[in-house]
Design a protein around this motif. Sequence first.
Motif, mmCIF file in Angstrom:
data_model
loop_
_atom_site.group_PDB
_atom_site.id
_atom_site.type_symbol
_atom_site.label_atom_id
_atom_site.label_comp_id
_atom_site.label_asym_id
_atom_site.label_seq_id
_atom_site.Cartn_x
_atom_site.Cartn_y
_atom_site.Cartn_z
ATOM 1 N N GLU A 1 1.678 1.648 3.152
ATOM 2 C CA GLU A 1 0.601 2.594 3.440
ATOM 3 C C GLU A 1 1.190 3.989 3.600
ATOM 4 O O GLU A 1 2.192 4.187 4.288
ATOM 5 C CB GLU A 1 -0.124 2.198 4.727
ATOM 6 C CG GLU A 1 -0.814 0.846 4.679
ATOM 7 C CD GLU A 1 -2.130 0.903 3.916
ATOM 8 O OE1 GLU A 1 -2.667 2.026 3.734
ATOM 9 O OE2 GLU A 1 -2.630 -0.165 3.497
ATOM 10 N N ARG A 2 0.542 4.968 2.929
ATOM 11 C CA ARG A 2 1.023 6.345 3.023
ATOM 12 C C ARG A 2 -0.138 7.308 2.785
ATOM 13 O O ARG A 2 -1.037 7.025 2.010
ATOM 14 C CB ARG A 2 2.131 6.602 2.008
ATOM 15 C CG ARG A 2 2.936 7.862 2.313
ATOM 16 C CD ARG A 2 4.101 8.021 1.348
ATOM 17 N NE ARG A 2 4.994 9.052 1.852
ATOM 18 C CZ ARG A 2 6.235 8.848 2.255
ATOM 19 N NH1 ARG A 2 6.759 7.645 2.194
ATOM 20 N NH2 ARG A 2 6.983 9.836 2.699
ATOM 21 N N GLU A 3 -0.085 8.457 3.457
ATOM 22 C CA GLU A 3 -1.079 9.501 3.231
ATOM 23 C C GLU A 3 -0.728 10.257 1.955
ATOM 24 O O GLU A 3 0.404 10.739 1.811
ATOM 25 C CB GLU A 3 -1.139 10.463 4.421
ATOM 26 C CG GLU A 3 -1.728 9.840 5.674
ATOM 27 C CD GLU A 3 -1.884 10.857 6.785
ATOM 28 O OE1 GLU A 3 -3.026 11.126 7.194
ATOM 29 O OE2 GLU A 3 -0.847 11.383 7.232
ATOM 30 N N LYS B 1 1.716 13.245 1.210
ATOM 31 C CA LYS B 1 1.555 14.341 2.158
ATOM 32 C C LYS B 1 2.918 14.714 2.730
ATOM 33 O O LYS B 1 3.740 13.863 3.042
ATOM 34 C CB LYS B 1 0.626 13.904 3.294
ATOM 35 C CG LYS B 1 0.422 14.961 4.375
ATOM 36 C CD LYS B 1 -0.422 14.412 5.518
ATOM 37 C CE LYS B 1 -0.546 15.426 6.640
ATOM 38 N NZ LYS B 1 -1.328 14.876 7.789
ATOM 39 N N ILE C 1 -6.812 14.456 1.624
ATOM 40 C CA ILE C 1 -5.764 13.508 2.005
ATOM 41 C C ILE C 1 -6.406 12.157 2.310
ATOM 42 O O ILE C 1 -7.360 12.069 3.092
ATOM 43 C CB ILE C 1 -4.987 14.002 3.243
ATOM 44 C CG1 ILE C 1 -4.258 15.314 2.943
ATOM 45 C CG2 ILE C 1 -4.001 12.940 3.714
ATOM 46 C CD1 ILE C 1 -3.127 15.173 1.962
ATOM 47 N N VAL C 2 -5.899 11.099 1.679
ATOM 48 C CA VAL C 2 -6.391 9.747 1.924
ATOM 49 C C VAL C 2 -5.200 8.832 2.177
ATOM 50 O O VAL C 2 -4.048 9.192 1.905
ATOM 51 C CB VAL C 2 -7.218 9.212 0.727
ATOM 52 C CG1 VAL C 2 -8.463 10.055 0.522
ATOM 53 C CG2 VAL C 2 -6.366 9.195 -0.543
ATOM 54 N N THR C 3 -5.472 7.663 2.696
ATOM 55 C CA THR C 3 -4.427 6.669 2.928
ATOM 56 C C THR C 3 -4.534 5.575 1.883
ATOM 57 O O THR C 3 -5.601 4.974 1.710
ATOM 58 C CB THR C 3 -4.538 6.062 4.337
ATOM 59 O OG1 THR C 3 -4.391 7.105 5.310
ATOM 60 C CG2 THR C 3 -3.447 5.021 4.557
ATOM 61 N N LYS C 4 -3.448 5.335 1.184
ATOM 62 C CA LYS C 4 -3.411 4.328 0.132
ATOM 63 C C LYS C 4 -2.149 3.477 0.269
ATOM 64 O O LYS C 4 -1.127 3.928 0.802
ATOM 65 C CB LYS C 4 -3.405 4.992 -1.253
ATOM 66 C CG LYS C 4 -4.670 5.739 -1.616
ATOM 67 C CD LYS C 4 -5.773 4.786 -2.035
ATOM 68 C CE LYS C 4 -7.019 5.528 -2.486
ATOM 69 N NZ LYS C 4 -8.083 4.596 -2.927
ATOM 70 N N TRP D 1 -0.577 9.923 -7.227
ATOM 71 C CA TRP D 1 -0.744 10.051 -5.785
ATOM 72 C C TRP D 1 0.471 10.761 -5.208
ATOM 73 O O TRP D 1 1.546 10.191 -5.085
ATOM 74 C CB TRP D 1 -0.935 8.687 -5.136
ATOM 75 C CG TRP D 1 -2.239 8.029 -5.448
ATOM 76 C CD1 TRP D 1 -2.452 6.930 -6.219
ATOM 77 C CD2 TRP D 1 -3.531 8.455 -4.990
ATOM 78 N NE1 TRP D 1 -3.795 6.629 -6.286
ATOM 79 C CE2 TRP D 1 -4.485 7.552 -5.537
ATOM 80 C CE3 TRP D 1 -3.994 9.500 -4.181
ATOM 81 C CZ2 TRP D 1 -5.849 7.666 -5.283
ATOM 82 C CZ3 TRP D 1 -5.358 9.609 -3.939
ATOM 83 C CH2 TRP D 1 -6.266 8.703 -4.482
#
Length: 301
Positions: free
Chosen positions: A213-215, A226, A238-241, A223
């Motif tokens: 998991e990373r922003e 951040k 900014i999303v978490t994927k 992707w």
Amino acid sequence: MSKYYLNYLDELESEAIFILREVWAQFQNPVILFSGGKDSIVVTHLAKKAFHPAKIPFALMHVDTGHNFPETIKFRDDLVRDMGVQLLVGSVQEAIDTGRVAEEKGKNATRNTLQITTLLDAIENNKVDCAIGGGRRDEEKARAKERFFSHRDEFGQWDPKNQRPELWNLLNGKHFQGEHFRAFPISNWTEMDVWNYIKRENIAIPSLYFAHEREVVWRNDSWIPKSEFLKLDGSEEIVTKKIRFRTLGDITITGGIESDADTLAKIVDEVATMRHTERGNRSDDKRSESAMEDRKREGYF
């Protein structure tokens, strides 16, 4: 009479070890260009096998842009400590501070091109006559043109039309004062070969290669993670994927892919289905059709 067979990984390993031993035999002060990425890690592992039980006879040289993944720097320092080898560092930030190069501005600014001056300065200051890299021919069309021994003139430049022939196993490392070579022991390897070898040899790699998991922000069809260096425009979010990285460079230009591959076995399976080069997620290579070759002509890796 019994026959001795090598599988394809053994053949690639044998070829790479031959190149590394030729470098040591023909040059006075060679180094391994170490980025902390999987290819330079594999080259370093091969050097350990080539000269076992002695320590590897090469220092590791890293061009530090100041925009590295923290995980990459920690991995580099741990490896150098465990192996007991010398680490030579060229600093892009120092080159900026002293006026050797000018930093790019704007949303898509990168320090990638600035590495050229820093690398050439480090080679000259440390009197390096051969820099061993992890470049592979399958990565990019400019790298597909290079020989195992890649000549650089006194300005550190590469001329793809003026390369030396490499017939059979004959490698010519002769050069004039001020010139140097780059050597690429794993030129004939593919991304799949590298991962199968890492899996077979159980080679430690940075955690960035495994899904986590990373922003991130979606930019240039990748992707982008951040970081303190990331400049957003009004349309970006900014999303978490759950992502992993196929190749490692500066944190500002290295794009990840959505993935669940959190083990070496899963990575191997995933790479087997890929239809795009691993550098397709590097925004520095998307600036023009000849971006890589232009940088290499000027002295890039």
